[in-house]
Design a protein around this motif. Sequence first.
Motif, PDB file in Angstrom:
ATOM      1  N   MET A 201      -0.544   2.101  -1.182  1.00 31.18           N
ATOM      2  CA  MET A 201       0.055   1.296  -2.244  1.00 31.18           C
ATOM      3  C   MET A 201       1.402   0.743  -1.806  1.00 31.18           C
ATOM      4  O   MET A 201       1.781  -0.361  -2.157  1.00 31.18           O
ATOM      5  CB  MET A 201       0.232   2.140  -3.501  1.00 31.18           C
ATOM      6  CG  MET A 201      -1.069   2.337  -4.247  1.00 31.18           C
ATOM      7  SD  MET A 201      -0.783   3.253  -5.757  1.00 31.18           S
ATOM      8  CE  MET A 201      -2.349   2.978  -6.570  1.00 31.18           C
ATOM      9  N   GLY A 209      -6.067   2.398  -1.764  1.00 30.82           N
ATOM     10  CA  GLY A 209      -4.775   2.341  -2.453  1.00 30.82           C
ATOM     11  C   GLY A 209      -4.290   0.908  -2.546  1.00 30.82           C
ATOM     12  O   GLY A 209      -3.806   0.446  -3.588  1.00 30.82           O
ATOM     13  N   TYR A 210      -4.425   0.206  -1.432  1.00 27.73           N
ATOM     14  CA  TYR A 210      -4.048  -1.212  -1.384  1.00 27.73           C
ATOM     15  C   TYR A 210      -4.889  -2.017  -2.378  1.00 27.73           C
ATOM     16  O   TYR A 210      -4.368  -2.853  -3.117  1.00 27.73           O
ATOM     17  CB  TYR A 210      -4.231  -1.737   0.042  1.00 27.73           C
ATOM     18  CG  TYR A 210      -4.129  -3.231   0.168  1.00 27.73           C
ATOM     19  CD1 TYR A 210      -2.885  -3.863   0.274  1.00 27.73           C
ATOM     20  CD2 TYR A 210      -5.281  -4.030   0.191  1.00 27.73           C
ATOM     21  CE1 TYR A 210      -2.792  -5.233   0.390  1.00 27.73           C
ATOM     22  CE2 TYR A 210      -5.195  -5.409   0.310  1.00 27.73           C
ATOM     23  CZ  TYR A 210      -3.948  -6.008   0.401  1.00 27.73           C
ATOM     24  OH  TYR A 210      -3.867  -7.371   0.505  1.00 27.73           O
ATOM     25  N   TRP A 213      -3.684  -1.352  -5.909  1.00 32.92           N
ATOM     26  CA  TRP A 213      -2.347  -1.912  -6.123  1.00 32.92           C
ATOM     27  C   TRP A 213      -2.393  -3.443  -6.266  1.00 32.92           C
ATOM     28  O   TRP A 213      -1.762  -4.016  -7.157  1.00 32.92           O
ATOM     29  CB  TRP A 213      -1.443  -1.497  -4.963  1.00 32.92           C
ATOM     30  CG  TRP A 213       0.002  -1.825  -5.178  1.00 32.92           C
ATOM     31  CD1 TRP A 213       0.720  -2.813  -4.570  1.00 32.92           C
ATOM     32  CD2 TRP A 213       0.900  -1.171  -6.076  1.00 32.92           C
ATOM     33  NE1 TRP A 213       1.998  -2.809  -5.022  1.00 32.92           N
ATOM     34  CE2 TRP A 213       2.147  -1.818  -5.952  1.00 32.92           C
ATOM     35  CE3 TRP A 213       0.766  -0.111  -6.968  1.00 32.92           C
ATOM     36  CZ2 TRP A 213       3.267  -1.429  -6.699  1.00 32.92           C
ATOM     37  CZ3 TRP A 213       1.876   0.276  -7.699  1.00 32.92           C
ATOM     38  CH2 TRP A 213       3.111  -0.380  -7.574  1.00 32.92           C
ATOM     39  N   THR A 214      -3.139  -4.088  -5.377  1.00 32.74           N
ATOM     40  CA  THR A 214      -3.118  -5.563  -5.377  1.00 32.74           C
ATOM     41  C   THR A 214      -4.000  -6.154  -6.475  1.00 32.74           C
ATOM     42  O   THR A 214      -3.799  -7.303  -6.859  1.00 32.74           O
ATOM     43  CB  THR A 214      -3.581  -6.141  -4.019  1.00 32.74           C
ATOM     44  OG1 THR A 214      -4.782  -5.470  -3.648  1.00 32.74           O
ATOM     45  CG2 THR A 214      -2.524  -5.953  -2.966  1.00 32.74           C
TER      46      THR A 214
END
Lengths: 260, 257
Positions: A201, A209-210, A213-214
Motif C-alpha cells: 500500500m 495491497g497495491y 490501495w489504488t
Amino acid sequence: MSGKTGSTWRGQLISPIAVIAGLLAWEISARLFIDPFFLPPVSVIFLGAVELYQKDLLFVHIGVSMARILTGWVLGSLIAIPIGLIVGSFLTAKRIVDPFIHFLRFIPAIALVTLFIVWFGVGELSKILLVMYATSFIVLINTATGVGTIHENKKLAAQTFGANAWDIFLLVTIPAAMPSIYVGMRLALASSFLVIVAVEMLAAESGLGYLIWTSKLYFKIDWMFVGIFLLGFLGLVSDYAWKMIGKHVLGRFVRESANY
Amino acid sequence: MTIDLNQVAFSYATTQGSGPLILENIDLTVPEGEFLILLGPSGCGKSTLLRLIAGFDSATRGRVTIDDKPIRGPGKDRGMVFQDLTSALYEWLTVRGNVEFGLRISGVKPEERRSRCDEALQMVNLLAHADKFPDALSGGMKQRVQIARMLAMRPSIMLMDEPFASLDAQTRQMLQNQMVSIWNDVGGTAIYVTHDIREALNLGQRIILMSAGPAAGIKHTYDVPMDYPRNQTDPVYIDLLERISLDIEEEVKKVWV
C-alpha cells in the motif's frame, strides 16, 4: 478425530453449506438493503475479478504478492530456526540475544517500511526483507521456546546411550523442537500477509495491497473487494497447504500440531 | 562391577552456594548381580541416590565409584528406566526406532541392531508392536519400551526409578514378574527405586530402607532370603512386610507430625 458429525459425509458438507449460505446472504442483502457502492453484491465482485483477469492483472497481483510472502517467509525461517535452536540450547547465547529479540519484536515491520525503502530501495529487496523481519522473530521465539521445554529425561536417556552433546542436539533437540518450529512458521505465515499488504500500500506498483490501495482512486470498490477477498482466500489456501505438509510430510515429527 | 558409595552427601547447588542437604552419610556397596531395592517415603532422596549412580548428578561430598573408578557422568554401562511414562521416550520414533536409538549412536551395524532390538522387544513381549509410535501405546507398554531400550544396550547395571508407579495394580504385578525373569536371564545388577513395600519384597534380594528427608540416610537394610516368584503368604514374607511397614511408618510420621 472430531465428533460423530465430523466423520460422516453429512458432517463434511456442513462447512461448504455454511459458506454458500453466507455468500447468498451477502448477495441478497447487498442487492436489497445496502448501497452497492459500500458493499457490492458477491456477483459484482466476481465480475470485477473477471475484469481484472481480462486485463491480465489478476494473476500478476496474486503472483507478485505470493512470491514476496513465500520468499520472505522461507528465508526468514531459514535464518530464525538455527538461531532459535542455539538460543534455546545455550544459556549464554540466550543472554546475548534476548535483549535484542525482546526489544525488536515490539517494533512492527510496518514501522520499518519507510526506513527499509531508504536503505534497500523501492524494489523487491526491501519488501522481502520486511517479510523476513516479521517472520524471523516469531519463528525464532517459538523455536527457542520449543527447545527450552524439551524434557530433561530425553537428554538424560540419550546420555545413557553414550550420546555426546552433538548427538543430542542433532537427534533429540532438533526433532523434539519440530512441533514448535512448525507452529511458529504457521503463525509467521499469517503475519507475512499482514506485512506485505502494508508495504504494498505504501510503496509498490503491484501486488494485492497495491490493488486495494489504488482501487479507491478509480472508485473501483469491487476491485477493492477482489483484493480483500483474495487475501483471505490465499491465506486460507497457504495455511491449508502448510497444514497438509505438516500432516503428510512432517507427520511423525509434528503430530497433533497439524490437526487444527 | 561393584558399586560403592562412601560417606556420600548431596545438595543441589543454588545461587547462594549449596542448598539444604538431601542425602547425608550414605555408605552402600552393591555387589555385581544383586537386585537391590531403594525403599522409602516420597521425598526421601531415593531417586536422587539413583541419579548419583546414573551420573546425572554428582555427590556434594563423598565418593561414588564403580570398580573403584569414580563416576563421571552417565555411561553405557548403566541403563535407566525413568518413572515418567512419556517424557523419556522419543515420540517421533517408532518403538523399534526408540530401541535402536542407542545402538545407532554406538555405531552398531544395521543387521546386529535389528537382531538386538528384536531380542530386547521379545523379552518384554512387544515385538508385535515394533512399528507403532509411543503415543499409540498404553502406559505399561511405554514402560516396556523403556526397558527394552535399556536391554538392547546390554548394560551391566540397570537403574529403575519407580518404573511401574503410575500403572494399575494388575499391570504392575505382571511387569514385576517380567522384570524378575528378565534380570534372571540377562544377569547384571539391578537397582530399583520404589515406595511400595510389596513391590520391594516381590523384586529385591536386599532392601535399603531410607529415612525421611531432608538429609536422608540409610535407616535399615533388610535381606529377603526367598526364591522367586515370591510367595506372599509365606511367613517370611509376611514377617518382613510387617517389620518394614512399621519401620517406614516411623519415617512417614516424622514428615507428617
